[in-house]
Write an enzyme that holds these catalytic residues in place. Structure first.
Site, PDB file in Angstrom:
ATOM      1  N   GLY A  13      -9.207  79.297  -8.793  1.00 46.62           N
ATOM      2  CA  GLY A  13      -9.250  78.482  -7.956  1.00 46.62           C
ATOM      3  C   GLY A  13      -9.661  78.512  -6.440  1.00 46.62           C
ATOM      4  O   GLY A  13     -10.013  78.566  -6.051  1.00 46.62           O
ATOM      5  N   LYS A  22       0.456  92.723  10.201  1.00 45.93           N
ATOM      6  CA  LYS A  22       1.873  92.967  10.482  1.00 45.93           C
ATOM      7  C   LYS A  22       2.697  91.763  10.050  1.00 45.93           C
ATOM      8  O   LYS A  22       2.380  90.621  10.398  1.00 45.93           O
ATOM      9  CB  LYS A  22       2.083  93.251  11.969  1.00 45.93           C
ATOM     10  CG  LYS A  22       3.532  93.536  12.346  1.00 45.93           C
ATOM     11  CD  LYS A  22       3.650  94.159  13.730  1.00 45.93           C
ATOM     12  CE  LYS A  22       3.281  93.201  14.836  1.00 45.93           C
ATOM     13  NZ  LYS A  22       3.553  93.757  16.179  1.00 45.93           N
ATOM     14  N   ARG A  46      15.666  73.627 -15.697  1.00 48.24           N
ATOM     15  CA  ARG A  46      16.692  73.861 -16.714  1.00 48.24           C
ATOM     16  C   ARG A  46      17.984  73.123 -16.410  1.00 48.24           C
ATOM     17  O   ARG A  46      18.760  72.819 -17.306  1.00 48.24           O
ATOM     18  CB  ARG A  46      16.966  75.366 -16.821  1.00 48.24           C
ATOM     19  CG  ARG A  46      15.813  76.146 -17.439  1.00 48.24           C
ATOM     20  CD  ARG A  46      16.067  77.625 -17.442  1.00 48.24           C
ATOM     21  NE  ARG A  46      16.167  78.164 -16.083  1.00 48.24           N
ATOM     22  CZ  ARG A  46      15.868  79.416 -15.755  1.00 48.24           C
ATOM     23  NH1 ARG A  46      15.466  80.240 -16.697  1.00 48.24           N
ATOM     24  NH2 ARG A  46      15.979  79.835 -14.520  1.00 48.24           N
ATOM     25  N   TYR A  72       5.207  82.498 -15.123  1.00 49.97           N
ATOM     26  CA  TYR A  72       3.931  81.796 -15.147  1.00 49.97           C
ATOM     27  C   TYR A  72       3.263  81.819 -16.523  1.00 49.97           C
ATOM     28  O   TYR A  72       2.836  80.768 -17.027  1.00 49.97           O
ATOM     29  CB  TYR A  72       2.956  82.387 -14.124  1.00 49.97           C
ATOM     30  CG  TYR A  72       3.300  82.137 -12.672  1.00 49.97           C
ATOM     31  CD1 TYR A  72       4.285  81.240 -12.293  1.00 49.97           C
ATOM     32  CD2 TYR A  72       2.627  82.831 -11.669  1.00 49.97           C
ATOM     33  CE1 TYR A  72       4.583  81.039 -10.969  1.00 49.97           C
ATOM     34  CE2 TYR A  72       2.922  82.630 -10.339  1.00 49.97           C
ATOM     35  CZ  TYR A  72       3.901  81.736  -9.985  1.00 49.97           C
ATOM     36  OH  TYR A  72       4.198  81.529  -8.676  1.00 49.97           O
ATOM     37  N   TRP A  83       2.279  83.502  26.987  1.00 49.52           N
ATOM     38  CA  TRP A  83       1.647  82.203  26.794  1.00 49.52           C
ATOM     39  C   TRP A  83       2.727  81.161  26.576  1.00 49.52           C
ATOM     40  O   TRP A  83       3.596  81.323  25.708  1.00 49.52           O
ATOM     41  CB  TRP A  83       0.701  82.235  25.600  1.00 49.52           C
ATOM     42  CG  TRP A  83       0.093  80.892  25.289  1.00 49.52           C
ATOM     43  CD1 TRP A  83      -0.875  80.248  26.004  1.00 49.52           C
ATOM     44  CD2 TRP A  83       0.424  80.028  24.200  1.00 49.52           C
ATOM     45  NE1 TRP A  83      -1.169  79.029  25.429  1.00 49.52           N
ATOM     46  CE2 TRP A  83      -0.390  78.868  24.321  1.00 49.52           C
ATOM     47  CE3 TRP A  83       1.321  80.106  23.139  1.00 49.52           C
ATOM     48  CZ2 TRP A  83      -0.333  77.820  23.414  1.00 49.52           C
ATOM     49  CZ3 TRP A  83       1.381  79.054  22.239  1.00 49.52           C
ATOM     50  CH2 TRP A  83       0.570  77.936  22.381  1.00 49.52           C
ATOM     51  N   HIS A 138      -1.347  86.118   2.089  1.00 52.17           N
ATOM     52  CA  HIS A 138      -1.561  85.304   3.289  1.00 52.17           C
ATOM     53  C   HIS A 138      -2.414  86.020   4.337  1.00 52.17           C
ATOM     54  O   HIS A 138      -3.444  85.519   4.776  1.00 52.17           O
ATOM     55  CB  HIS A 138      -0.214  84.941   3.923  1.00 52.17           C
ATOM     56  CG  HIS A 138       0.601  83.995   3.109  1.00 52.17           C
ATOM     57  ND1 HIS A 138       0.104  82.818   2.619  1.00 52.17           N
ATOM     58  CD2 HIS A 138       1.892  84.039   2.707  1.00 52.17           C
ATOM     59  CE1 HIS A 138       1.044  82.184   1.953  1.00 52.17           C
ATOM     60  NE2 HIS A 138       2.142  82.910   1.986  1.00 52.17           N
ATOM     61  N   ASP A 167      15.055  75.600  -4.381  1.00 56.00           N
ATOM     62  CA  ASP A 167      14.904  75.423  -2.933  1.00 56.00           C
ATOM     63  C   ASP A 167      13.464  75.135  -2.537  1.00 56.00           C
ATOM     64  O   ASP A 167      13.207  74.306  -1.652  1.00 56.00           O
ATOM     65  CB  ASP A 167      15.391  76.676  -2.197  1.00 56.00           C
ATOM     66  CG  ASP A 167      16.910  76.725  -2.080  1.00 56.00           C
ATOM     67  OD1 ASP A 167      17.550  75.696  -2.382  1.00 56.00           O
ATOM     68  OD2 ASP A 167      17.443  77.774  -1.703  1.00 56.00           O
TER      69      ASP A 167
END
Length: 491
Positions: A199, A332, A74, A154, A485, A249, A43
């Site tokens: 990186g 959060k 695969r 990995y 907003w 993130h 996906d």
């Protein structure tokens, strides 16, 4: 991806880039380019990686006379079957059918296992045939491997690439690898992965001189999704919302907000400042964490009945340095909530001696809306028009799609791939940065894994557990009631 960000900060996906020994800043950036998407039938590849590659192709960043795209997985299918699978995910509009067809002709598929040398030898052969056909061109041979795969594979995949699929061209060039987050499960696993692979990102804050403990009450960094795991419960349950979103993130965004001005815009100088921020973060206290799991999460047959994996988390971090001492950073993130958005919300302190008696209307805030409807706006208390002396909340607004009509705002995956091709490591995580990030969250994650902290139930479509709002209130966050907003509409 997640980028990363773009903060858009990116979602960035926030990934890692490793160039093996053949990588060199001075290699020519023209010549044969092979982009290999591992996990091509999944996906992530269909919905994110291939659409990003198509947009780069359509904008001219990938030239058809230079590039070839290889899918590897695969699943035993042919070239046309892969093309049919991804065709529906390529954004082309009513006039882009020809672009789609031309792009898909650059896509080839190779089937093989992720731990089988024969599969990677077959992949190397297919890439080499493409490179040989292009050797009449000037320039080097470049190989970019994008791992749209679970982190657990990995190490073995990178070993296979290094042993069997590296660039071997006498004309020079490079081999680069991009891996998806989350990178490991804790500090130890991330260090193990880093030893086999490696990186960054920068986005300068506005109002820089005001961003400090003298003026700021708190900083909130939020990532909300209005849908659940949607069939990915088994995968998500291995990691949870902290590993999936917060540790990478949101922590990256915290660095961009809190970092000092770097010496220059060179990637190493930017990453040096980010590491300083991470190394100044104090240990997370259990009483400053709220975990949640939405009702119905365990209905997924791939999720264990006794799962304590959080689908929601709020954590308060404190940075022990001169600029930010005493300012709570509220991270959060959650799934199956009442809205979808990612934003940075910097809340200013109340003005001493409030002669207008307007504190009940809410504090002034500087907001960077990352998605959707990218914008930067300043929420202010202003006088309402008219003869009476009354105040209201309004905003100074820069909405990107209104201000920059006709300008293509790239998706995070497009930026990620293009930066990797260019060798620009600004938007990638350095090893010491990754280590410092895991040092912050690993103790908390181990306590969660051991069942010492429990996930509270919350209803899908809600704000999350009520305890999270109570935690924000204790941290000093003042919620504005009655103000919403509204993104400006295009005229």
């Amino acid at each position: 991806m997640a980028a990363l960000g773009e903060w858009h900060c990116e979602k960035r996906p926030f990934a890692k880039n490793e160039s093996f020994a053949r990588d060199n800043e001075n290699v020519p950036e023209r010549g044969c380019l092979s982009i290999i998407v591992l996990g091509a039938s999944g996906d992530l590849a269909k919905k994110k990686t291939f659409p990003a590659l198509f947009n780069l192709y359509r904008q001219g960043f990938l030239q058809s006379n230079e590039v070839y795209i290889f899918g590897y997985a695969r699943t035993k299918i042919c070239d046309d079957a892969l093309r049919d699978r991804i065709r529906g995910y390529l954004p082309h509009g009513k006039d882009g059918t020809e672009d789609v067809s031309n792009f898909l002709q650059l896509v080839k598929y190779v089937s093989g296992s992720y731990d089988d040398p024969e599969g990677f030898k077959a992949l190397d052969k297919a890439i080499s045939e493409h490179e040989i056909s292009k050797h009449s061109m000037e320039g080097s041979s470049r190989r970019l491997f994008y791992l749209a795969l679970p982190p657990s594979v990995y190490p073995q995949v990178c070993k296979m690439i290094k042993n069997y699929s590296m660039n071997k061209s006498d004309l020079g060039g490079w081999t680069r690898i991009v891996v998806e987050k989350p990178f490991g499960r804790d500090l130890a696993s991330a260090e193990e992965l880093s030893s086999q692979i490696v990186g960054t990102s920068f986005c300068k804050s506005l109002l820089f001189t005001s961003l400090n403990r003298d003026n700021i009450a708190n900083v909130q960094i939020v990532f909300r999704e209005d849908f659940g795991t949607e069939g990915r419960g088994g995968y998500f349950d291995q990691y949870g919302i902290i590993r999936d979103i917060i540790q990478n993130h949101l922590l990256q965004v915290l660095c961009l907000v809190a970092m000092e001005k770097p010496v220059s815009l060179k990637p190493e100088h930017i990453r040096d400042e980010k590491v300083k921020v991470l190394q100044s973060v104090l240990p997370i206290k259990d009483e400053e964490v709220v975990l949640g799991q939405y009702e119905g999460y365990k209905d997924d047959p791939t999720v264990p009945d006794n799962s304590n994996t959080p689908t929601f988390a709020t954590a308060i971090l404190h940075i022990h340095n001169e600029r930010w001492e005493g300012v709570p950073f509220i991270l959060k993130a959650g799934k199956a909530l009442n809205s979808r958005k990612a934003e940075i919300r910097v809340q200013f302190k109340d003005v001493p001696g409030d002669i207008f008696k307007c504190q009940k209307q809410g504090r002034n805030e500087f907001v960077i809306r990352l998605q959707p409807s990218e914008a930067i706006y300043m929420k202010l208390t202003v006088k309402q028009p008219g003869l009476e002396m009354s105040t209201a909340q309004s905003e100074l607004d820069l909405s990107y799609r209104q201000r920059y009509q006709g300008v293509v705002i790239p998706e995070a995956y497009e930026r990620l791939i293009l930066d990797t091709i260019k060798g620009d490591q600004q938007h990638f995580v350095r090893r010491d940065e990754l280590k410092a990030a895991w040092e912050i969250f690993t103790p908390l994650l181990h306590r969660i894994d051991n069942g010492e902290l429990k996930s509270l139930p919350y209803k899908p479509g809600s704000r999350g557990p009520a305890e999270a709002d109570q935690l924000l209130e204790r941290a000093g966050y003042v919620q504005t009631h009655g103000y919403i907003w509204i993104p400006p509409t295009l005229s």
